[in-house]
Design an enzyme around this catalytic site. Structure first.
Site, PDB file in Angstrom:
ATOM      1  N   GLY A  49       0.790  -1.233   0.000  1.00  0.00           N
ATOM      2  CA  GLY A  49       0.000   0.000   0.000  1.00  0.00           C
ATOM      3  C   GLY A  49       0.815   1.271   0.000  1.00  0.00           C
ATOM      4  N   GLN A 127      -1.017   1.762   7.079  1.00  0.00           N
ATOM      5  CA  GLN A 127      -2.040   1.197   6.196  1.00  0.00           C
ATOM      6  C   GLN A 127      -3.098   0.510   7.064  1.00  0.00           C
ATOM      7  OE1 GLN A 127      -3.649   0.826   3.512  1.00  0.00           O
ATOM      8  NE2 GLN A 127      -2.438   1.696   1.889  1.00  0.00           N
ATOM      9  N   ARG A 198       6.567  -5.623  -9.751  1.00  0.00           N
ATOM     10  CA  ARG A 198       5.280  -6.007  -9.164  1.00  0.00           C
ATOM     11  C   ARG A 198       4.556  -7.012 -10.063  1.00  0.00           C
ATOM     12  NH1 ARG A 198       2.506  -0.635  -6.421  1.00  0.00           N
ATOM     13  NH2 ARG A 198       3.939  -0.524  -4.629  1.00  0.00           N
ATOM     14  N   GLN A 260      -7.036  -0.107  -8.827  1.00  0.00           N
ATOM     15  CA  GLN A 260      -6.442  -0.258  -7.501  1.00  0.00           C
ATOM     16  C   GLN A 260      -4.989   0.197  -7.485  1.00  0.00           C
ATOM     17  OE1 GLN A 260      -7.654  -4.267  -5.886  1.00  0.00           O
ATOM     18  NE2 GLN A 260      -8.127  -3.015  -4.117  1.00  0.00           N
ATOM     19  N   ALA A 263      -3.443   5.311  -5.418  1.00  0.00           N
ATOM     20  CA  ALA A 263      -3.804   6.723  -5.586  1.00  0.00           C
ATOM     21  C   ALA A 263      -4.042   7.423  -4.257  1.00  0.00           C
ATOM     22  CB  ALA A 263      -5.050   6.829  -6.464  1.00  0.00           C
ATOM     23  N   HIS A 264      -4.158   6.652  -3.184  1.00  0.00           N
ATOM     24  CA  HIS A 264      -4.360   7.255  -1.862  1.00  0.00           C
ATOM     25  C   HIS A 264      -3.151   8.079  -1.430  1.00  0.00           C
ATOM     26  CE1 HIS A 264      -2.150   3.530  -1.016  1.00  0.00           C
ATOM     27  NE2 HIS A 264      -1.643   4.186   0.007  1.00  0.00           N
ATOM     28  N   VAL A 271       2.538   7.040  -9.957  1.00  0.00           N
ATOM     29  CA  VAL A 271       3.576   7.550 -10.864  1.00  0.00           C
ATOM     30  C   VAL A 271       2.928   8.413 -11.942  1.00  0.00           C
ATOM     31  CG1 VAL A 271       5.366   6.915 -12.532  1.00  0.00           C
ATOM     32  CG2 VAL A 271       5.051   5.552 -10.445  1.00  0.00           C
ATOM     33  N   CYS A 407     -11.555 -16.400   4.388  1.00  0.00           N
ATOM     34  CA  CYS A 407     -12.891 -16.591   3.837  1.00  0.00           C
ATOM     35  C   CYS A 407     -13.815 -15.594   4.527  1.00  0.00           C
ATOM     36  CB  CYS A 407     -13.398 -18.017   4.023  1.00  0.00           C
ATOM     37  SG  CYS A 407     -13.767 -18.444   5.722  1.00  0.00           S
ATOM     38  N   GLY A 489      -5.977   2.674   3.221  1.00  0.00           N
ATOM     39  CA  GLY A 489      -6.777   2.503   2.010  1.00  0.00           C
ATOM     40  C   GLY A 489      -6.947   3.759   1.194  1.00  0.00           C
TER      41      GLY A 489
END
Length: 552
Positions: A49, A127, A198, A260, A263-264, A271, A407, A489
Site C-alpha cells: 500500500g 495502512q 510487481r 487499484q 492513488a491514496h 507515478v 474466507c 486505504g
C-alpha cells in the site's frame, strides 16, 4: 540491508522465543509481514500500500522484537506508530499488544503534516494490516475482491464473467488480487502496472497469467480468450493515465472498469504519466511538490478515462483508493459519477455481519491450513459458495510466508470456526497454535466516507465513533492484539479503522476470549448498520438476539 531483508522470516514449529504463545504469535506475525514472499519492500520495512510499514525504523523493529521476547503473560506492550513506547502490567485476559498508527488530530490530518512528522521520525503509515501485523499477502484481499466481482457478475452478467473483459490498474499488494479474482469468476482482465517487478511477483505467485509491454499483444490475447470463453489475466506494463486513453481512442469495448493503483498517496503511491520509475524517483526526491502536482493531474486524467468508459456503456466502479476524491479536488466535478464498490456490491454482506475472516498456521505447515479447510466444510456443509471458494483457493492460491487462509464469514459463523480451530489445536490435530484476525476493511470497524461507509442510508458516512468503539470492545473482549489506525486505504484525512487478532492456543482461556471477540467484533457491524437504518441489519440483530437498546 540485503542481509537484513533475507533474515526476516517467521519461525515455524513449536519452539518458543517468547514467554507465551500470544507473544510468540505477535512476534511471528510481525516477522511474517516482512517476509520477502509477503512484503513489497521488506528492506524498507514496507509491507504494502505505498508506504504501509510494519515498524517505524529498524531500531524500532528490533526494540519491538526484544520487548515481545520479554513481555510477560500479564503485561501489555504499547506501540505508537511502529515504535514500542511502554509496557504495563494488566492481566492475562487483556491484549498483549495495543497499537495506534498514524492517528492525527483532524485539523492536521493530511499528507503534508504526516510527512513532516515522518521526516522527524515521529510517525509511520500503518495502512491497515501492515502496521497491525496481520498481512498475509495478496490472499488477504482475494476473497473480498472475488466476492465483489461475483456480485457484479450476478447483477449484470447472469452470474459469470465469462466472455467479458475487465480493465483495471495497480498490481501491488492489494491490487495484485484483481487478476485472479476476475479469472476465478471466469472473465478476462487486462491489469495495467507501471512497475515490472510487481508484475513479476504476481506472475510468480500465480495471481496473474501473462505479461506484456505491448497494448496490441494484450488486446490480441484478451480477444482470443474472450471468444473462446476462457479465463485469462494479462498484466500490461504501462501507465494507466496513458493506456486507458489509448484504448478509448481505439474504440476498444471494455465491459468492466475499476482501479487499484496506490492513488491514496500521491507522493509515493502513484507515478505521473510520462515518467519512468527511475525518473519518478528522482523527481520525487528533488521536487516533491511538483511530483504531487503531476501525480494528481495524472489521476484526474485517469478518472476522466474511467468516466468516458462509463459513457460508452462500461460498468465502472471505484475500488477504494480515493482516486475519485483526488480527481474532484483537481476540478473534475463529476468524479463521483461512478459508485464505490461497497455500496454497489458489498454492503448487504456487512448488514449480516459478514466480512474477511483470516487465519495463519504458526506451525508453518500447509497441512494445518488444509485441515482447517476441511473443518470449514464440516462446520458449514450447506454453504456451497464457501465450499467453491475453498476448492478454488486450494487450487489457485500460493501461500506467501506462513500458510494462511481467508474466507468471508458472518455473525455466529466466526465464533463457531474460531472455537473449532482452538479444539483442533487442543487435541493436537493442528501442530501449533493458529492466529485468527481480519482486514480492517470489515462490517463494523471502519469509518471511511469514500469507501466502506460511502453513501450510508442515514448520512453517517463520516462518523468515526464506530471504529473507536470497535477497538474498545475488542480490547474489553480480550483480543490478543488490537490496533487503531488512520488513513488506511484512502489516505490521510479520509479514514479511521480498527483491527484485532486472537490466538487459538488450545487453552480453555482461549475458548473464552475467542467466543467473546468473535461475537462482539462482527456484532459491531450489525449494530452499526442497524443504527443507520438498514432493514436487513435490524432483522439480523433480532434473529441473533443482539441487544440494540433504542432499536424498535
Amino acid at each position: 540491508m540485503t542481509d537484513v531483508k533475507k533474515s526476516i522470516r517467521a519461525n515455524r514449529g513449536t519452539e518458543l522465543e517468547c514467554l507465551g504463545w500470544e507473544q510468540e504469535a505477535v512476534l511471528r506475525m510481525l516477522r511474517n509481514n516482512l517476509d520477502p514472499e509477503v512484503a513489497e519492500k521488506p528492506e524498507d520495512l514496507i509491507v504494502y500500500g505505498g508506504i504501509g510499514k510494519a515498524a517505524r525504523d529498524w531500531d524500532a523493529f528490533h526494540a519491538i522484537e526484544h520487548s515481545l521476547k520479554t513481555l510477560k503473560n500479564d503485561e501489555t506492550l504499547l506501540v505508537q506508530s511502529g515504535k514500542p513506547v511502554g509496557m504495563f502490567r494488566t492481566h492475562p485476559q487483556a491484549p498483549r499488544v495495543l497499537l495506534a498508527n498514524s492517528v492525527l488530530v483532524p485539523k492536521w490530518a493530511d499528507w503534508e503534516h504526516f510527512h513532516e512528522l515522518e521526516k522527524k521520525g515521529l510517525m509511520m503509515y500503518g495502512q491497515m494490516t501492515a502496521g497491525s501485523w496481520i498481512y498475509i499477502g495478496s490472499q488477504g484481499i482475494l476473497q473480498g475482491t472475488y466476492e465483489t466481482f461475483a456480485e457484479l457478475a450476478r447483477q449484470h452478467f447472469g452470474g459469470s464473467l465469462k466472455g467479458t473483459l475487465t480493465l483495471t490498474a495497480g498490481l501491488g499488494g492489494m491490487g495484485g488480487a484483481q487478476p485472479l479474482s476476475v479469472t476465478m469468476n471466469e472473465g478476462v482482465v487486462i491489469a495495467v502496472e507501471v512497475d515490472e517487478k510487481r508484475i513479476d511477483k504476481r506472475i510468480e505467485t500465480k495471481y496473474c497469467d501473462r505479461k506484456t509491454a505491448s497494448i496490441e499483444e494484450a488486446l490480441a490475447w484478451a480477444e482470443e480468450a474472450k471468444l473462446a470463453g476462457k479465463p485469462l489475466s494479462i498484466a500490461l506494463l504501462g501507465n494507466a493515465a496513458e493506456v486507458h486513453h489509448t484504448l478509448l481512442n481505439r474504440g476498444v469495448k471494455i465491459d468492466i472498469v475499476t482501479d487499484q493503483t496506490s492513488a491514496h498517496d500521491p507522493l509515493i503511491g502513484y507515478v505521473p504519466e510520462g515518467y519512468s520509475l527511475d525518473e519518478a524517483d528522482r523527481l520525487r526526491q528533488d521536487t516533491p511538490e511538483l511530483y504531487v502536482r503531476l501525480a494528481k493531474q495524472s489521476m484526474k486524467k485517469h478518472v476522466e478515462a474511467m468516466l468516458a468508459f462509463q459513457q460508452k456503456g462500461s460498468i465502472v466502479f471505484d475500488y477504494g483508493n480515493n482516486i475519485r476524491q483526488v480527481a474532484k479536488d483537481e476540478g473534475l466535478e463529476n468524479a463521483f459519477d461512478f459508485p464505490g464498490f461497497v455500496p454497489a456490491y458489498i454492503r448487504p454482506l456487512f448488514c449480516e455481519g459478514k466480512g474477511p475472516f483470516r487465519w495463519a498456521a504458526l506451525s508453518g505447515d500447509p497441512a494445518d491450513i488444509y485441515r482447517t479447510d476441511a473443518l470449514l466444510k464440516e462446520l458449514f456443509p450447506t454453504n456451497k459458495a464457501l465450499h467453491r471458494w475453498i476448492d478454488m483457493a486450494q487450487e489457485k492460491v500460493t501461500f506467501q510466508g506462513l500458510p494462511s487462509r481467508i474466507c468471508w464469514l458472518g455473525y455466529g459463523e466466526r465464533k463457531k470456526m474460531g472455537l473449532a480451530i482452538n479444539e483442533l489445536v487442543r487435541t493436537g490435530e493442528l501442530k501449533a497454535p493458529v492466529v485468527i484476525g481480519r482486514d480492517h476493511l470489515d462490517c463494523g470497524s471502519v469509518a471511511s466516507p469514500n469507501r466502506e461507509t460511502e453513501a450510508m442510508k442515514d448520512g453517517s458516512d463520516a462518523v468515526g465513533d464506530w471504529a473507536v468503539l470497535n477497538a474498545l470492545v475488542n480490547t474489553a473482549a480480550g483480543a490478543s492484539w488490537v490496533s487503531f489506525h488512520h488513513g488506511g486505504g484512502v489516505g490521510m484525512g479520509y479514514s479511521l479503522h480498527a483491527g484485532m487478532v486472537a490466538v487459538a492456543d488450545g487453552s480453555e482461556l482461549a475458548d473464552e476470549r475467542l467466543a467473546r471477540v468473535l461475537t462482539s467484533d462482527p456484532g459491531m457491524g450489525i449494530i452499526r448498520h442497524a443504527d443507520a437504518g438498514y432493514e436487513r441489519a435490524v432483522e439480523v440483530a433480532k434473529e441473533q438476539d443482539i441487544i440494540v437498546p433504542m432499536q424498535k
